[in-house]
Design a protein around this motif. Structure first.
Motif, PDB file in Angstrom:
ATOM      1  N   GLY A   1      40.170  38.504  43.258  1.00 42.20           N
ATOM      2  CA  GLY A   1      41.007  39.671  43.541  1.00 42.20           C
ATOM      3  C   GLY A   1      40.205  40.904  43.901  1.00 42.20           C
ATOM      4  O   GLY A   1      40.771  41.922  44.289  1.00 42.20           O
ATOM      5  N   LYS A   2      38.880  40.827  43.802  1.00 39.62           N
ATOM      6  CA  LYS A   2      38.023  41.966  44.163  1.00 39.62           C
ATOM      7  C   LYS A   2      38.128  42.207  45.665  1.00 39.62           C
ATOM      8  O   LYS A   2      38.135  41.289  46.459  1.00 39.62           O
TER       9      LYS A   2
ATOM     10  N   GLU B   1      33.866  52.533  50.912  1.00 41.57           N
ATOM     11  CA  GLU B   1      32.959  52.322  49.785  1.00 41.57           C
ATOM     12  C   GLU B   1      33.718  52.286  48.455  1.00 41.57           C
ATOM     13  O   GLU B   1      33.397  51.508  47.560  1.00 41.57           O
ATOM     14  N   GLU B   2      34.722  53.152  48.316  1.00 44.15           N
ATOM     15  CA  GLU B   2      35.517  53.157  47.080  1.00 44.15           C
ATOM     16  C   GLU B   2      36.302  51.865  46.935  1.00 44.15           C
ATOM     17  O   GLU B   2      36.422  51.323  45.829  1.00 44.15           O
ATOM     18  N   PHE B   3      36.849  51.353  48.026  1.00 45.37           N
ATOM     19  CA  PHE B   3      37.591  50.089  47.967  1.00 45.37           C
ATOM     20  C   PHE B   3      36.703  48.954  47.477  1.00 45.37           C
ATOM     21  O   PHE B   3      37.163  48.071  46.748  1.00 45.37           O
ATOM     22  N   LEU B   4      35.441  48.940  47.872  1.00 50.75           N
ATOM     23  CA  LEU B   4      34.534  47.853  47.489  1.00 50.75           C
ATOM     24  C   LEU B   4      34.254  47.826  45.991  1.00 50.75           C
ATOM     25  O   LEU B   4      33.764  46.823  45.473  1.00 50.75           O
ATOM     26  N   ARG B   5      34.588  48.879  45.278  1.00 54.87           N
ATOM     27  CA  ARG B   5      34.420  48.925  43.826  1.00 54.87           C
ATOM     28  C   ARG B   5      35.720  48.568  43.099  1.00 54.87           C
ATOM     29  O   ARG B   5      35.755  48.559  41.864  1.00 54.87           O
ATOM     30  N   LEU B   6      36.786  48.287  43.847  1.00 53.63           N
ATOM     31  CA  LEU B   6      38.093  48.035  43.247  1.00 53.63           C
ATOM     32  C   LEU B   6      38.517  46.575  43.377  1.00 53.63           C
ATOM     33  O   LEU B   6      38.036  45.843  44.236  1.00 53.63           O
ATOM     34  N   SER B   7      39.461  46.223  42.539  1.00 50.21           N
ATOM     35  CA  SER B   7      40.171  44.953  42.642  1.00 50.21           C
ATOM     36  C   SER B   7      41.574  45.283  43.143  1.00 50.21           C
ATOM     37  O   SER B   7      42.043  46.410  42.986  1.00 50.21           O
ATOM     38  N   ILE B   8      42.249  44.314  43.716  1.00 49.20           N
ATOM     39  CA  ILE B   8      43.596  44.560  44.231  1.00 49.20           C
ATOM     40  C   ILE B   8      44.540  44.979  43.103  1.00 49.20           C
ATOM     41  O   ILE B   8      45.467  45.756  43.315  1.00 49.20           O
TER      42      ILE B   8
END
Length: 188
Positions: free
Chosen positions: A48-49, A66-73
């Motif tokens: 889900g990352k 860049e912020e999205f790459l640190r989040l999970s859906i």
């Protein structure tokens, strides 16, 4: 032998060129889409990352690449929808194309309705999830306005404009309902 090697090299070169052109076409579709598109990790502990997000996703949610790459859906889900995410991911990995409406929240914390379409894809033997999200806030607003108008029209069709009392059409409808109820229960 030299001619055969040249033919193999030429064939390999054509295949590589076709693959590069295909990559450019699909990257362009990915970036130009008006819907938010995410590529998600589908295997391992970080299932889900978010691995990739297009420009529309950045605009819709307010995060940078860049912020999205640190989040999970699930970080975008509301708590009630985040709890259901593992089951949804399991269904996607089993081959189901998931289509549903849920609520998501942007970076600013504002919750908005989205329409989701997600499916599993394989690249080099590895599984990924491709998920498309469409903001349906305006559609939901229009549907709400439509429902209000329908109720108003129903009220206007059943009442007298001058007195506000129920009209003959309403009386006929209610009489039919009551007669049907009397028949159903065997009462006068």
């Amino acid at each position: 032998h030299i001619i055969e090697t040249f033919k193999n090299f030429t064939r390999q070169n054509k295949i590589e060129t076709a693959l590069r052109e295909s990559e450019v076409r699909y990257r362009s579709l990915f970036e130009q889409s008006g819907d938010a598109i995410f590529i998600l990790k589908a295997e391992g502990p970080q299932t889900g990352k978010i691995l990739s997000a297009n420009k529309a996703a950045c605009h819709m949610y307010g995060y940078t690449d860049e912020e999205f790459l640190r989040l999970s859906i699930t970080d975008l889900d509301t708590p009630e929808h985040a709890a259901k995410a593992p089951e949804r991911i399991r269904r996607i990995l089993e081959g189901e194309t998931l289509r549903l409406e849920i609520a998501h929240k942007g970076k600013d914390g504002i919750v908005f309705p989205v329409e989701v379409s997600a499916s599993c894809m394989q690249i080099d033997g590895r599984k990924f999830i491709m998920a498309l999200y469409r903001d349906i806030s305006k559609r939901k607003e229009i549907e709400g306005d439509r429902d209000i108008l329908i109720r108003e029209l129903q009220h206007l069709s059943q009442t007298d404009g001058l007195t506000g009392l129920f009209n003959r059409q309403h009386l006929d409808k209610r009489l039919n309902e009551e007669m049907e109820r009397a028949r159903r229960y065997g009462t006068p």
